[in-house]
Design a protein around this motif. Structure first.
Motif, PDB file in Angstrom:
ATOM      1  N   ALA A 165       0.822  -1.207   0.000  1.00  0.00           N
ATOM      2  CA  ALA A 165       0.000   0.000   0.000  1.00  0.00           C
ATOM      3  C   ALA A 165       0.860   1.262   0.000  1.00  0.00           C
ATOM      4  CB  ALA A 165      -0.939  -0.011   1.211  1.00  0.00           C
ATOM      5  N   SER A 166       2.045   1.184   0.606  1.00  0.00           N
ATOM      6  CA  SER A 166       2.910   2.368   0.697  1.00  0.00           C
ATOM      7  C   SER A 166       3.758   2.576  -0.545  1.00  0.00           C
ATOM      8  CB  SER A 166       3.834   2.232   1.916  1.00  0.00           C
ATOM      9  OG  SER A 166       4.643   1.070   1.796  1.00  0.00           O
ATOM     10  N   ARG A 167       3.706   1.633  -1.489  1.00  0.00           N
ATOM     11  CA  ARG A 167       4.545   1.724  -2.688  1.00  0.00           C
ATOM     12  C   ARG A 167       3.997   2.801  -3.632  1.00  0.00           C
ATOM     13  NH1 ARG A 167       8.021  -2.423  -4.858  1.00  0.00           N
ATOM     14  NH2 ARG A 167       8.558  -2.012  -7.040  1.00  0.00           N
ATOM     15  N   LYS A 168       4.848   3.632  -4.136  1.00  0.00           N
ATOM     16  CA  LYS A 168       4.458   4.706  -5.034  1.00  0.00           C
ATOM     17  C   LYS A 168       4.868   4.359  -6.469  1.00  0.00           C
ATOM     18  CE  LYS A 168       3.064   7.125  -1.504  1.00  0.00           C
ATOM     19  NZ  LYS A 168       1.621   7.329  -1.250  1.00  0.00           N
ATOM     20  N   GLY A 169       4.211   5.016  -7.422  1.00  0.00           N
ATOM     21  CA  GLY A 169       4.531   4.793  -8.815  1.00  0.00           C
ATOM     22  C   GLY A 169       3.897   3.504  -9.339  1.00  0.00           C
ATOM     23  N   GLY A 170       4.225   3.176 -10.578  1.00  0.00           N
ATOM     24  CA  GLY A 170       3.608   2.022 -11.201  1.00  0.00           C
ATOM     25  C   GLY A 170       4.569   0.898 -11.537  1.00  0.00           C
ATOM     26  N   GLU A 171       5.844   1.018 -11.117  1.00  0.00           N
ATOM     27  CA  GLU A 171       6.817  -0.018 -11.433  1.00  0.00           C
ATOM     28  C   GLU A 171       6.536  -1.299 -10.653  1.00  0.00           C
ATOM     29  OE1 GLU A 171      10.787   1.341 -10.893  1.00  0.00           O
ATOM     30  OE2 GLU A 171      10.699   2.806 -12.536  1.00  0.00           O
ATOM     31  N   LEU A 172       6.921  -2.420 -11.282  1.00  0.00           N
ATOM     32  CA  LEU A 172       6.773  -3.725 -10.646  1.00  0.00           C
ATOM     33  C   LEU A 172       8.137  -4.355 -10.427  1.00  0.00           C
ATOM     34  CD1 LEU A 172       3.867  -5.234 -12.825  1.00  0.00           C
ATOM     35  CD2 LEU A 172       3.668  -3.845 -10.744  1.00  0.00           C
TER      36      LEU A 172
END
Length: 208
Positions: A164-171
């Motif tokens: 949930a805390s991850r920003k942006g769209g990278e995987l």
């Protein structure tokens, strides 16, 4: 001769029983007519109550004629909206095993399949040498039903996680100890097609 029958002249009385054949025939004919009328009336009543003669006269719908549901295609999600193209997905390929070169080799194969490649290297301490399966696919919560399924088609046995805390769209594709290779491209393409295929929706049709 004495008694009732006396011979007089040259004529003799005919000693016969009275004729009853005509009465018997008439009685038999009348009986058959009554039986025929009764039988015909019974048959008509049977047809009315069972509906064999005129099914349309029965009230309501028979159980066998009840509407049945059959699937018809409904529009599936448009890839441009729900499932992005591989070219719009950036993947960081990270190696959590002790085998060298897996991250670069995997990244090159993903690039051939149209994905954008970000960082390539070793996994962070949180995952390094701690992934026992084929791998972990990690992304933001928003990627759960969009970019993660697209990447997941390339490594079908990988675990999918979101932060949930991850920003942006990278995987992140974190390679685990159980990794051998990516899913075959033909199988991955079929999986992507299945994700965007129309889903059947039930519609009613008569079963008669």
């Amino acid at each position: 001769m004495g008694g009732q029958y006396r011979i007089r002249g040259d004529r003799y009385p005919r000693m016969r029983r009275p004729r009853r054949r005509g009465r018997l025939v008439a009685l038999a004919t009348a009986s058959l007519a009554v039986l025929g009328v009764a039988g015909w009336g019974t048959l008509q009543l049977f047809d009315v109550f069972t509906g064999d003669k005129n099914p349309a006269s029965a009230v309501g719908v028979k159980a066998g004629c009840a509407p049945k549901a059959s699937p018809t295609p409904s529009p599936g999600p448009a890839r441009s909206a729900a499932l992005p193209e591989p070219g719009r997905i950036t993947v960081n390929v990270l190696n959590a095993t002790t085998r060298g070169g897996l991250a670069r080799k995997t990244a090159d194969e993903l690039e051939k399949r149209g994905f954008k490649i970000g960082d390539v290297g070793n996994a962070t301490e949180e995952y390094d040498k701690k992934v026992k399966g084929a791998g972990v696919l990690l992304g933001p919560t928003s990627a759960l039903k969009s970019s993660l399924p697209v990447l997941g088609a390339q490594l079908a046995d990988a675990e999918r996680r979101t932060e949930a805390s991850r920003k942006g769209g990278e995987l992140d594709l974190i390679i685990g100890d159980g990794f051998t290779r990516l899913t075959a491209k033909a199988d991955a393409d079929r999986a992507l097609t299945a994700l965007t295929a129309p889903k059947p929706a039930p519609t009613a049709k008569k079963g008669c």
